[in-house]
Design an enzyme around this catalytic site. Sequence first.
Site, mmCIF file in Angstrom:
data_model
loop_
_atom_site.group_PDB
_atom_site.id
_atom_site.type_symbol
_atom_site.label_atom_id
_atom_site.label_comp_id
_atom_site.label_asym_id
_atom_site.label_seq_id
_atom_site.Cartn_x
_atom_site.Cartn_y
_atom_site.Cartn_z
ATOM 1 N N ASP A 28 0.776 -1.248 0.000
ATOM 2 C CA ASP A 28 0.000 0.000 0.000
ATOM 3 C C ASP A 28 0.806 1.297 0.000
ATOM 4 O O ASP A 28 1.776 1.428 0.758
ATOM 5 C CB ASP A 28 -0.864 0.108 1.265
ATOM 6 N N GLU A 206 -10.401 -2.467 4.163
ATOM 7 C CA GLU A 206 -9.088 -1.903 4.463
ATOM 8 C C GLU A 206 -8.957 -0.507 3.843
ATOM 9 O O GLU A 206 -9.712 -0.125 2.950
ATOM 10 C CB GLU A 206 -7.984 -2.828 3.909
HETATM 11 C C1 FRU Z 1 -3.908 -3.590 2.723
HETATM 12 C C2 FRU Z 1 -3.270 -4.005 4.035
HETATM 13 C C3 FRU Z 1 -3.649 -3.044 5.144
HETATM 14 C C4 FRU Z 1 -2.528 -3.196 6.113
HETATM 15 C C5 FRU Z 1 -1.338 -3.418 5.204
HETATM 16 C C6 FRU Z 1 -0.308 -4.352 5.754
HETATM 17 O O1 FRU Z 1 -3.265 -4.068 1.593
HETATM 18 O O2 FRU Z 1 -3.655 -5.333 4.351
HETATM 19 O O3 FRU Z 1 -4.917 -3.273 5.704
HETATM 20 O O4 FRU Z 1 -2.358 -2.072 6.917
HETATM 21 O O5 FRU Z 1 -1.858 -3.955 3.998
HETATM 22 O O6 FRU Z 1 0.822 -4.372 4.941
#
Ligand code: FRU
Length: 498
Positions: A28, A206
């Site tokens: 992300d 998310e």
């Molecule tokens: C989304 C996610 C988020 C989390 C991060 C962990 O892709 O799963 O919810 O904070 O990636 O790397």
Amino acid sequence: MTTAALLEDPPVTRPLIHFSSARNWLNDPNGLIFHDGRYHLYFQYNPHGADHGFMSWGHASSADLVTWQEHPVALRYTDEHEIFSGSVVFDERDTSGLGIGGTAPLVAVFTLAARSGAHQSQGIASSTDGGLSWSMHSGNPVLDRGSADFRDPKVFRYSGPAGDYWVMVAVEAVQRKVVLYRSDDLRHWELLSEYGPRGTAFGVWECPDLFPLALDGDPDDARWVLIVSMNPGGVAGGSGTMYVVGSFDGVRFVPAAPAPEVEPGAKTPDDALAALDWIDHGRDCYAGVTFSGLGDEDRILIAWMSNWEYAGEMPTDAIEPQRGSMTLARRLSLVTERGRIRLRQEPIGPAVVPVAAIADVEVRPGEPLTFEAPPASRIRLRLRLDDGASAELRLGEAPALAAVLRVRDGELTLDRRVGAEGLPEAFGSLERLELRADGLDAVLWLDEGSIEVFADDGTAVLTDRIPARRSDRVELHAVGGRVRIDEVTVEAEEEDRA
Ligand code: FRU
């Protein structure tokens, strides 16, 4: 090129015009902020390897959203916590008291994901050197609900009838809920409201974001847009991101239209998924969020260009292992189309010059039109089809095609199964994008290993990683009738104009 050469193992591709870290794993985008004339892109990063783990915040910055400079890791995991996704704000009035010697701080708000046991809470860190180095706040966590799945805080400054304060939008991921909090100092947070679930009865929620956008360019008619990434549950399978248009009064987000029906526990049927609004109809646009530090009229999103269904299995170079890249930055706006409010995305790519231009040509079945598109290029396409005809855009050279785009009956499909041999099982897929009308009016951005389709003025978008194009060749075929080319313009960066 010989057939044997064309069919060798798929080459590992590295993007030319999309951000990727020099090495290791990334997912992300985090902490997107425009500050002191530079765009900062932090990102989920593993400093030790090309798999998801030891999550930290990597860091890059750019003056133009196109050329990125990578910096040292900004926030590093500890023995206790990994640093999951979050955001950065400029605390101009030093409400947090974390400024030093009169310098107002940048404050990062992120998820502290416990390394042993299941516990996620929110922490903050501050920087007074423009986002290069960060100090962890000694009072962390600043917000703890005792939850195992409370994450991805996006903070913005709310200023409106209800007052002037910080708002945090985060998720209770497993409950598929967005939770909103308020704070005066970024350290003490108070629950405002909750929103959800909506749309799917499975997967997690998310990386939410919430922001106002002027409708049809009218600043006096702002609507609020809530973005939620869902995994699985995306319209194209696996990870995907929906948006909901509504209002926000400083406390509660209220959608403009009721949510499609969801049966608890049941898999949502495809038509219910289709009834939601999706940022992107491809498989590789996830966890997208927008920059802070820009005016409301300048709302720019970047997303991770991958999908949790196969991200960890994508091939990687043995010498400098790296996995993951970002989408192009996209400027967002809201437009009314056929009575429905839609998000419009305008890609921000490198400056390009025309390398080929074709106009007013008719393509007949069996007589394809062939042209070259350099590894990183933009293709503008305006096509009209005879009744019952379809247009096929074949990327690469048979038998080693990378992907085929088909346009027919108001729908574009992208088939990347054709070149998916040697790639993870879940990678082979066919994506669908509903178009405004028959024919095609679109801008395509091609890069090594990816395509982004912006059709109908950016209101219909599809992003997919594609197998390597082993040749610049593109063939446009007419099937079952003629295809009228109003325009095909290929553009590339100047140095690629050979
Ligand atoms: C989304 C996610 C988020 C989390 C991060 C962990 O892709 O799963 O919810 O904070 O990636 O790397």
